[in-house]
Design an enzyme around this catalytic site. Structure first.
Site, mmCIF file in Angstrom:
data_model
loop_
_atom_site.group_PDB
_atom_site.id
_atom_site.type_symbol
_atom_site.label_atom_id
_atom_site.label_comp_id
_atom_site.label_asym_id
_atom_site.label_seq_id
_atom_site.Cartn_x
_atom_site.Cartn_y
_atom_site.Cartn_z
ATOM 1 N N ASP A 155 38.389 39.899 35.847
ATOM 2 C CA ASP A 155 38.519 38.467 36.109
ATOM 3 C C ASP A 155 37.133 37.917 36.414
ATOM 4 O O ASP A 155 36.275 38.624 36.966
ATOM 5 C CB ASP A 155 39.462 38.190 37.280
ATOM 6 C CG ASP A 155 39.690 36.703 37.492
ATOM 7 O OD1 ASP A 155 40.283 36.081 36.601
ATOM 8 O OD2 ASP A 155 39.286 36.171 38.539
ATOM 9 N N GLU A 214 34.955 34.267 37.875
ATOM 10 C CA GLU A 214 34.940 32.911 38.416
ATOM 11 C C GLU A 214 33.657 32.261 37.923
ATOM 12 O O GLU A 214 32.633 32.939 37.758
ATOM 13 C CB GLU A 214 34.995 32.923 39.943
ATOM 14 C CG GLU A 214 36.200 33.663 40.534
ATOM 15 C CD GLU A 214 37.546 33.097 40.113
ATOM 16 O OE1 GLU A 214 37.591 31.920 39.685
ATOM 17 O OE2 GLU A 214 38.548 33.826 40.184
ATOM 18 N N HIS A 223 37.922 28.299 43.473
ATOM 19 C CA HIS A 223 37.583 29.657 43.922
ATOM 20 C C HIS A 223 36.844 29.716 45.256
ATOM 21 O O HIS A 223 36.722 30.790 45.851
ATOM 22 C CB HIS A 223 36.782 30.405 42.847
ATOM 23 C CG HIS A 223 35.574 29.675 42.332
ATOM 24 N ND1 HIS A 223 34.546 29.221 43.143
ATOM 25 C CD2 HIS A 223 35.211 29.345 41.053
ATOM 26 C CE1 HIS A 223 33.618 28.649 42.399
ATOM 27 N NE2 HIS A 223 33.996 28.701 41.123
ATOM 28 N N HIS A 277 42.502 33.440 43.062
ATOM 29 C CA HIS A 277 41.327 32.755 42.515
ATOM 30 C C HIS A 277 40.006 33.312 43.022
ATOM 31 O O HIS A 277 38.960 32.700 42.789
ATOM 32 C CB HIS A 277 41.393 31.236 42.746
ATOM 33 C CG HIS A 277 42.476 30.563 41.963
ATOM 34 N ND1 HIS A 277 42.586 30.666 40.598
ATOM 35 C CD2 HIS A 277 43.523 29.795 42.368
ATOM 36 C CE1 HIS A 277 43.651 29.989 40.197
ATOM 37 N NE2 HIS A 277 44.227 29.460 41.248
ATOM 38 N N ASP A 327 42.374 38.781 42.022
ATOM 39 C CA ASP A 327 43.129 38.542 40.789
ATOM 40 C C ASP A 327 43.097 39.755 39.862
ATOM 41 O O ASP A 327 44.111 40.120 39.257
ATOM 42 C CB ASP A 327 42.566 37.324 40.058
ATOM 43 C CG ASP A 327 42.909 36.011 40.760
ATOM 44 O OD1 ASP A 327 43.605 36.056 41.781
ATOM 45 O OD2 ASP A 327 42.466 34.951 40.288
#
Length: 305
Positions: free
Chosen positions: A12, A14, A60, A151, A156
């Site tokens: 994942d 951000e 986030h 997030h 995640d």
């Protein structure tokens, strides 16, 4: 016979924003799965060396102060690429994370990613098409995996890594069943058309019944309760049409414009990809993108059309 080792990287990211051609990653997290078991993990904040949009911080929570001493993209990408290797990349709405990693790889190494891309959101929709939501939160709830600190990249990635093997098992079972049906594809198409026709007839029948119910209430009928407790009631609601230009300023003043007006994203996409806008306006629209997604579907073209 020794079991073949299957390695997949669940990850994942951000980011500073949602246009992968202009924005940068601020956090990366990856989980290495070997035959469905967590074997290793890697996470890092990343200094994007550019502004983090407020809209992204709201999601986030990663601020400029949090990443100011973090490694830059050029410093950390070799470690990220080493962790990923040439193994399949697994992510929810995978095209989003893959696009950012691919752009970062091109910038730092001059090479595109060639890893297989596995989208768990697509798999989830295939296995459970009836569900209202197919987001990560819905996926983890379905497979009873706790999603904490949603997030943030590692939270995640780890939650997805725990849910993915269960989803994969069901998806592969469905995929195996689908493959076995391919030799019957012509018959199945005819069957699909029959079902589609039956559904259309049933929808018409339902509408006829609703018309009877409506007449019943308009003639003074009282609410009816079924044997299972469902209630048949009658509701009347008036609605109005408005001149948008006359109320736009008022809606904006009271902070209700976003709720009152739904953006036609398909139209904006076509506008952005067309030739009617100058490059400055086109780039401004691209900078406002909030999410990238991928849809795959089949379409039936009626005879004579």
């Amino acid at each position: 016979m020794a079991r073949k080792k299957v390695i997949e990287i669940v990850l994942d990211t951000e980011t500073t924003g949602l246009d992968y051609t202009k924005e940068r990653m601020v956090e990366f997290a990856g989980v290495r799965l070997e035959n469905g078991k967590v074997k290793d993990e890697f996470q890092t904040l990343i200094n994007p060396q550019q502004h983090i949009r407020k809209s992204s911080i709201a999601i986030h929570g990663i601020t400029q102060e949090m990443v100011q001493d973090a490694p830059t993209e050029a410093e950390i990408m070799p470690k990220i690429l080493e962790f990923i290797g040439d193994y399949p990349i697994v992510a929810h709405n995978c095209i989003f994370d893959y696009s950012y990693l691919n752009e970062a790889s091109i910038r730092t190494t001059g090479k595109k990613l060639e890893n297989e891309r596995i989208d768990t959101q697509y798999m989830f929709k295939e296995v459970y098409p009836e569900m209202e939501s197919h987001g990560l939160d819905a996926l983890t709830k379905k497979f009873k995996v706790e999603l904490v600190n949603h997030h943030r990249a590692m939270a995640d990635a780890m939650s997805l890594a725990l849910a993915y093997p269960k989803l994969k098992k069901l998806y592969l079972q469905k995929y195996d069943w689908e493959n076995k049906q391919l030799e019957n594809i012509e018959y199945l198409f005819e069957r699909f058309l029959r079902i589609q026709q039956s559904v259309s007839v049933m929808q018409s029948e339902l509408q006829d019944l609703k018309s009877v119910f409506k007449l019943y209430f308009e003639l003074g009928g009282k609410p009816i309760e079924s044997q299972h407790g469902d209630m048949l009631v009658y509701q009347s609601k008036q609605s109005f049409h408005y001149d948008f230009e006359d109320i736009k300023d008022i809606l904006e003043e009271v902070g209700a414009l976003n709720k009152a007006v739904k953006l036609n994203c398909g139209f904006v996409d076509r506008l952005c990809n067309g030739q009617s806008l100058d490059e400055c306006k086109r780039e401004a629209i691209k900078a406002a993108r909030k999410e990238i997604s991928e849809n795959r579907n089949v379409q039936i073209i009626k005879a004579g059309k």
